[in-house]
Each structure stands twice: as C-alpha cells, then as structure tokens.
Design an enzyme around this catalytic site. Structure first.
Site, mmCIF file in Angstrom:
data_model
loop_
_atom_site.group_PDB
_atom_site.id
_atom_site.type_symbol
_atom_site.label_atom_id
_atom_site.label_comp_id
_atom_site.label_asym_id
_atom_site.label_seq_id
_atom_site.Cartn_x
_atom_site.Cartn_y
_atom_site.Cartn_z
ATOM 1 N N LYS A 29 6.795 1.576 9.879
ATOM 2 C CA LYS A 29 6.632 0.339 10.672
ATOM 3 C C LYS A 29 8.002 -0.167 11.137
ATOM 4 O O LYS A 29 8.160 -0.608 12.275
ATOM 5 C CB LYS A 29 5.900 -0.734 9.856
ATOM 6 C CG LYS A 29 4.444 -0.408 9.579
ATOM 7 C CD LYS A 29 3.609 -0.327 10.850
ATOM 8 C CE LYS A 29 2.199 0.148 10.614
ATOM 9 N NZ LYS A 29 1.462 0.514 11.829
ATOM 10 N N LYS A 34 -2.098 4.376 6.701
ATOM 11 C CA LYS A 34 -1.679 3.062 6.198
ATOM 12 C C LYS A 34 -1.744 2.892 4.683
ATOM 13 O O LYS A 34 -1.603 1.769 4.186
ATOM 14 C CB LYS A 34 -2.526 1.978 6.859
ATOM 15 C CG LYS A 34 -4.010 2.119 6.568
ATOM 16 C CD LYS A 34 -4.774 0.877 6.951
ATOM 17 C CE LYS A 34 -6.193 0.961 6.453
ATOM 18 N NZ LYS A 34 -6.988 -0.201 6.637
ATOM 19 N N ASN A 82 -7.542 0.894 -2.439
ATOM 20 C CA ASN A 82 -6.210 0.472 -2.886
ATOM 21 C C ASN A 82 -6.070 -1.028 -2.782
ATOM 22 O O ASN A 82 -5.328 -1.643 -3.530
ATOM 23 C CB ASN A 82 -5.126 1.085 -1.980
ATOM 24 C CG ASN A 82 -5.050 2.578 -2.146
ATOM 25 O OD1 ASN A 82 -4.873 3.061 -3.249
ATOM 26 N ND2 ASN A 82 -5.211 3.308 -1.054
ATOM 27 N N ASN A 83 -6.762 -1.597 -1.808
ATOM 28 C CA ASN A 83 -6.534 -3.010 -1.493
ATOM 29 C C ASN A 83 -7.454 -3.921 -2.295
ATOM 30 O O ASN A 83 -8.536 -3.525 -2.713
ATOM 31 C CB ASN A 83 -6.705 -3.256 0.002
ATOM 32 C CG ASN A 83 -5.662 -2.509 0.807
ATOM 33 O OD1 ASN A 83 -5.995 -1.631 1.586
ATOM 34 N ND2 ASN A 83 -4.405 -2.818 0.592
ATOM 35 N N GLY A 101 -11.236 1.985 13.494
ATOM 36 C CA GLY A 101 -10.770 1.514 12.184
ATOM 37 C C GLY A 101 -11.057 0.030 11.978
ATOM 38 O O GLY A 101 -11.728 -0.616 12.795
ATOM 39 N N THR A 117 5.185 -6.006 5.767
ATOM 40 C CA THR A 117 5.900 -5.123 4.848
ATOM 41 C C THR A 117 7.364 -4.960 5.270
ATOM 42 O O THR A 117 8.222 -4.673 4.430
ATOM 43 C CB THR A 117 5.180 -3.751 4.756
ATOM 44 O OG1 THR A 117 5.714 -3.024 3.664
ATOM 45 C CG2 THR A 117 5.324 -2.924 5.996
ATOM 46 N N ASP A 133 5.033 -3.325 -5.703
ATOM 47 C CA ASP A 133 4.464 -4.616 -5.297
ATOM 48 C C ASP A 133 5.543 -5.687 -5.269
ATOM 49 O O ASP A 133 6.437 -5.703 -6.111
ATOM 50 C CB ASP A 133 3.375 -5.055 -6.283
ATOM 51 C CG ASP A 133 1.996 -4.636 -5.837
ATOM 52 O OD1 ASP A 133 1.860 -4.095 -4.721
ATOM 53 O OD2 ASP A 133 1.036 -4.846 -6.608
ATOM 54 N N SER A 172 3.595 -4.890 10.443
ATOM 55 C CA SER A 172 3.196 -5.408 9.133
ATOM 56 C C SER A 172 4.288 -6.286 8.541
ATOM 57 O O SER A 172 5.485 -6.074 8.772
ATOM 58 C CB SER A 172 2.951 -4.213 8.209
ATOM 59 O OG SER A 172 2.879 -4.624 6.872
ATOM 60 N N TYR A 220 5.459 4.517 4.300
ATOM 61 C CA TYR A 220 4.585 3.781 5.222
ATOM 62 C C TYR A 220 5.337 2.587 5.823
ATOM 63 O O TYR A 220 5.383 2.403 7.044
ATOM 64 C CB TYR A 220 3.319 3.291 4.504
ATOM 65 C CG TYR A 220 2.650 2.152 5.223
ATOM 66 C CD1 TYR A 220 1.890 2.392 6.366
ATOM 67 C CD2 TYR A 220 2.812 0.831 4.803
ATOM 68 C CE1 TYR A 220 1.313 1.342 7.059
ATOM 69 C CE2 TYR A 220 2.238 -0.221 5.486
ATOM 70 C CZ TYR A 220 1.487 0.041 6.608
ATOM 71 O OH TYR A 220 0.928 -0.997 7.293
ATOM 72 N N ASN A 277 -9.865 8.496 9.307
ATOM 73 C CA ASN A 277 -10.131 7.489 8.271
ATOM 74 C C ASN A 277 -11.213 6.514 8.735
ATOM 75 O O ASN A 277 -11.224 5.352 8.351
ATOM 76 C CB ASN A 277 -8.817 6.740 7.954
ATOM 77 C CG ASN A 277 -8.878 5.953 6.669
ATOM 78 O OD1 ASN A 277 -9.675 6.268 5.787
ATOM 79 N ND2 ASN A 277 -8.078 4.919 6.572
ATOM 80 N N PHE A 327 -3.128 0.750 17.227
ATOM 81 C CA PHE A 327 -3.418 0.585 15.797
ATOM 82 C C PHE A 327 -3.296 1.903 15.036
ATOM 83 O O PHE A 327 -3.046 1.902 13.837
ATOM 84 C CB PHE A 327 -4.873 0.115 15.594
ATOM 85 C CG PHE A 327 -5.191 -1.259 16.077
ATOM 86 C CD1 PHE A 327 -4.771 -2.369 15.365
ATOM 87 C CD2 PHE A 327 -5.934 -1.456 17.229
ATOM 88 C CE1 PHE A 327 -5.089 -3.643 15.796
ATOM 89 C CE2 PHE A 327 -6.255 -2.724 17.669
ATOM 90 C CZ PHE A 327 -5.833 -3.827 16.956
HETATM 91 N N1 UFG Z 1 -4.136 -6.034 -6.416
HETATM 92 C C1 UFG Z 1 -4.662 -6.027 -7.686
HETATM 93 N N2 UFG Z 1 -5.606 -5.076 -7.977
HETATM 94 C C2 UFG Z 1 -6.024 -4.144 -7.069
HETATM 95 C C3 UFG Z 1 -5.471 -4.171 -5.769
HETATM 96 C C4 UFG Z 1 -4.521 -5.134 -5.473
HETATM 97 O O1 UFG Z 1 -4.312 -6.830 -8.537
HETATM 98 O O2 UFG Z 1 -6.864 -3.299 -7.414
HETATM 99 C C5 UFG Z 1 -3.131 -7.043 -6.074
HETATM 100 C C6 UFG Z 1 -1.801 -6.474 -5.669
HETATM 101 O O3 UFG Z 1 -1.010 -6.243 -6.803
HETATM 102 C C7 UFG Z 1 -1.272 -7.544 -4.727
HETATM 103 C C8 UFG Z 1 -2.528 -8.118 -4.082
HETATM 104 O O4 UFG Z 1 -3.594 -7.757 -4.940
HETATM 105 O O5 UFG Z 1 -0.671 -8.552 -5.467
HETATM 106 C C9 UFG Z 1 -2.790 -7.548 -2.696
HETATM 107 O O6 UFG Z 1 -2.760 -6.142 -2.775
HETATM 108 P P1 UFG Z 1 -3.264 -5.233 -1.549
HETATM 109 O O7 UFG Z 1 -3.140 -3.806 -2.003
HETATM 110 O O8 UFG Z 1 -4.579 -5.700 -1.067
HETATM 111 O O9 UFG Z 1 -2.218 -5.565 -0.422
HETATM 112 P P2 UFG Z 1 -0.632 -5.374 -0.414
HETATM 113 O O10 UFG Z 1 -0.082 -6.749 -0.256
HETATM 114 O O11 UFG Z 1 -0.116 -4.591 -1.514
HETATM 115 O O12 UFG Z 1 -0.466 -4.452 0.869
HETATM 116 C C10 UFG Z 1 -0.800 -4.916 2.119
HETATM 117 C C11 UFG Z 1 -1.257 -3.783 3.034
HETATM 118 C C12 UFG Z 1 -0.116 -2.884 3.384
HETATM 119 C C13 UFG Z 1 1.081 -3.679 3.818
HETATM 120 C C14 UFG Z 1 1.430 -4.713 2.791
HETATM 121 C C15 UFG Z 1 2.562 -5.579 3.231
HETATM 122 O O13 UFG Z 1 -2.286 -3.032 2.422
HETATM 123 O O14 UFG Z 1 -0.525 -2.043 4.434
HETATM 124 O O15 UFG Z 1 0.311 -5.551 2.612
HETATM 125 O O16 UFG Z 1 2.961 -6.404 2.189
HETATM 126 F F1 UFG Z 1 2.157 -2.886 3.979
#
Ligand code: UFG
Length: 342
Positions: free
Chosen positions: A153, A84, A198-199, A9, A126, A298, A124, A149, A34, A80
């Site tokens: 953790k 997630k 997603n990220n 990963g 989180t 968020d 995390s 999720y 994954n 790891f």
């Molecule tokens: N964001 C956008 N558009 C997108 C994706 C994300 O605006 O298409 C924003 C989110 O709203 C957030 C920031 O970008 O403000 C970061 O978002 P991510 O999805 O990249 O990361 P997260 O902070 O939501 O999540 C990450 C990890 C999780 C973990 C979390 C802990 O992916 O595994 O941090 O806070 F649990």
C-alpha cells in the site's frame, strides 16, 4: 463507464451497488481469487441493473491490455483488486508484491495509453503503523510497514505520487480506509472470508452462528482503558459512498491537486471488548471468547482524524458501530441459510 477492479469483493461489491444506483455504468474486473461470480447476480438483485463483468487477472499485462481495448468508454477507475491478508503476506511476500504492484502498474500504463484520466485507489490506515499521535490525519508520518501487504500500500501510493508528478492530465485520489465492517442492509452482499477469518467482525459473526467455538481476543494488556486494542470501525456502505463522492469530484474537476489523500474512518475508536459487548447487545447473541496473547504485528490503537474528508469531500460516516454489526450479523445468517449450500 467506471471500471471497478476487485468489484466482486467486499468493498468493491458495495461500491458497485452505489455506483449503479447513482446511474453510472459499471464494469467489474476481478480474477475471482477471493470472491465469487454470483455476487454479480446479487448486485443486480439489489439495484435492478447488471454490471458488465470480466474475469481478468490485472497482474497479467496482456489480460489488462485486452480489458482496456475491449472497453474504450472507461472514464474512471476504482482500483480495489489486491491481496489483503496481512499474515499471508508475511508468508508469501512475492505473491503480494507481484499481485498488488503489477496490477497497479498495468492499470497506470493502460490509463496513459487509453487516456483514462481518473483513478481512485484503495489504500489503508496501515500506512501510519503505530501512530505517535491520535487521531491520525493525512499528514501524519508514514511508518515502516509492518507487513509486505502494508508495504504494497505504501509503495503503491509512492508509485501513484511519482506518476502524478509527470502526468498532470491524470487525477488520483487515494482513500485510506480504517477498519471496514458491516454489510449491505439487504443482506444480499457482505464480507466473505475464505476459511478461518483473520478479521475481528467475521470471526465474531461466525462464532455467533456456531461455526467457531470461541473468539480469541488478542491481548488485554494494551495501554487502553479496558486493555484490548482499539480500532476505528467504518461501515462498508458509508465507505462506498465516499468512493462515489471521490469519483464525482474527479469527473467534475473539483479536486485541488492531481493526487489527493483522504482518511476514511468514523473518528472514534472502539476496543475489542466494546465490539463484543455491542454485538451481543444489538444482535441478541452471546459470543464465547477467551483472552490470549497479543497477535504479532498488531498495533495498540488507531483512529482517524476525519476532518479533511468531512470538509473537502462533504462526507461523514453515518452508521453506528451497532448498526454495522447488525448488518454483518444479518449477512452471516442470510449467507449461511441461503447461499452457502448453492
Ligand atoms: N482481533 C482479535 N481476535 C481476532 C481477530 C482480531 O482480538 O480473531 C483483534 C485484533 O487484535 C485487532 C482488532 O481485533 O485489535 C481488529 O483486527 P482485524 O484483524 O479485524 O483488523 P486489523 O486492524 O488488524 O487489520 C485491518 C485490515 C488490514 C489493514 C489494517 C490496518 O484487515 O487490511 O487494518 O491497520 F492493513
């Protein structure tokens, strides 16, 4: 020999590279749910050394038992392997609880059975939820989890804590990552989300590459200087180095307690708009974006107090946001041009 679960990963592959470079023998166990097996070839390409690899589902106790029987030389484990995706965990809570918790318990049982004394656990930020105070330090309160999720953790850390209490011969380090980003500077390994990312960073690099029309910025009405949410983006290679330090700390008995927790972040928060601007500047590629409503679950802002990791581990993040975004962009380009079609 170091067992790296989830070693094909994103963070696992980068950590395997650093371990091999440091001369450790590495065994990767991954069910490839994954990730892809050819990551092993690229780890070998970067390091000149091939890790051992077993396709193992660690949530299956028989498969986990067989793994430990086959490799009696395991001295330490970096765990790891876990599901997630925050959103998916809301849809499929049992999948997350079964996968993430059973795998940990199977590993812990085998550690006892085979006298493996060291575990580094992938946790995390989180667990802090929406913090009351910033930056968050390791003793900041644990908040009710926002997703199954996140709950896995928290529960995992509790399980480890309870086992640590009655197993003084086993040593644990839990590393709480903030937002891992970037890729290896060779561009041979990086983050590879399946389907629509997603990220934030993979969404940006895919938009830059033309695979997505526009990035959706989730909310510009937060209580932050520019209205977008703030995170602490930490480079994956910096993060990997912290795992090597943690493994050495355990193997050399430098730990101060048999369960230690460290925040791994840069100590600096960046807003979504700052990330977009930095990407455009460093990579020379415009990003189409549109502001939409907030994403459910968020949080507004979070960044790490890194003093404990800095002082105790002697570790500090070195890469700037721009450097990390550039490696992520190079990886996106390399992957699309060279690997995707294979
Ligand atoms: N964001 C956008 N558009 C997108 C994706 C994300 O605006 O298409 C924003 C989110 O709203 C957030 C920031 O970008 O403000 C970061 O978002 P991510 O999805 O990249 O990361 P997260 O902070 O939501 O999540 C990450 C990890 C999780 C973990 C979390 C802990 O992916 O595994 O941090 O806070 F649990």
């Amino acid at each position: 020999m170091i067992l790296v679960t989830g070693g094909t990963g994103f963070i696992g592959s980068h950590t395997s590279v650093e371990l091999l470079r440091e001369g450790f023998e590495v065994l990767i166990a991954d069910n490839l749910s994954n990730s892809y097996a050819d990551v092993i070839d690229r780890i070998e390409e970067i390091t000149g050394k091939r890790p051992f690899f077993e396709r193992t589902d660690l949530s299956n106790s028989e498969e986990t038992d067989l793994l430990f029987e086959k490799y009696p030389k395991i001295e330490a484990i970096i765990h790891f392997a876990a599901s997630k995706a925050v959103g998916e965990s809301v849809e499929k809570p049992l999948l997350y609880y079964k996968n993430n918790l059973n795998s940990l318990m199977n590993i812990l049982e085998n550690m006892k059975r085979h006298s493996v004394k060291n575990l580094v656990f992938s946790s995390s930020c989180t667990v802090y939820g929406e913090p009351d105070e910033l930056p968050v330090h390791e003793r900041s309160p644990i908040k009710i989890a926002n997703s199954p999720y996140g709950n896995t953790k928290q529960i995992s850390e509790e399980i480890i804590q309870d086992v640590a209490k009655v197993s003084s011969e086993i040593n644990f380090i839990s590393l709480r990552y903030f937002n891992p980003i970037g890729a290896h500077p060779s561009a041979l390994i990086g983050e590879l989300p399946l389907g629509i990312p997603n990220n934030l960073i993979p969404y940006i690099t895919q938009t830059g590459y033309g695979l997505r029309e526009a990035l959706k910025v989730f909310g510009d009405d937060y209580n932050t200087p520019d209205g977008s949410a703030i995170r602490d983006y930490i480079d994956v290679v910096d993060l990997s180095r912290a795992h090597i330090i943690s493994i050495k700390r355990l193997l050399n008995h430098k730990n101060k307690a048999n369960f230690e927790i460290f925040n791994l972040g840069t100590g600096t928060g960046s807003s979504v708009f700052e990330v977009i601007r930095t990407f455009e500047k460093v990579c020379g590629q415009k990003i189409n974006f549109k502001v939409v409503g907030r994403r459910e679950g968020d949080i507004e802002k979070v960044w790490a107090d890194t003093r404990y990791a800095n002082e105790e581990l002697g570790w500090k993040a070195e890469k700037t946001l721009g450097q990390s975004l550039k490696t992520a962009w190079d990886w996106e380009n390399y992957y699309r041009k060279n690997l995707e079609k294979k």
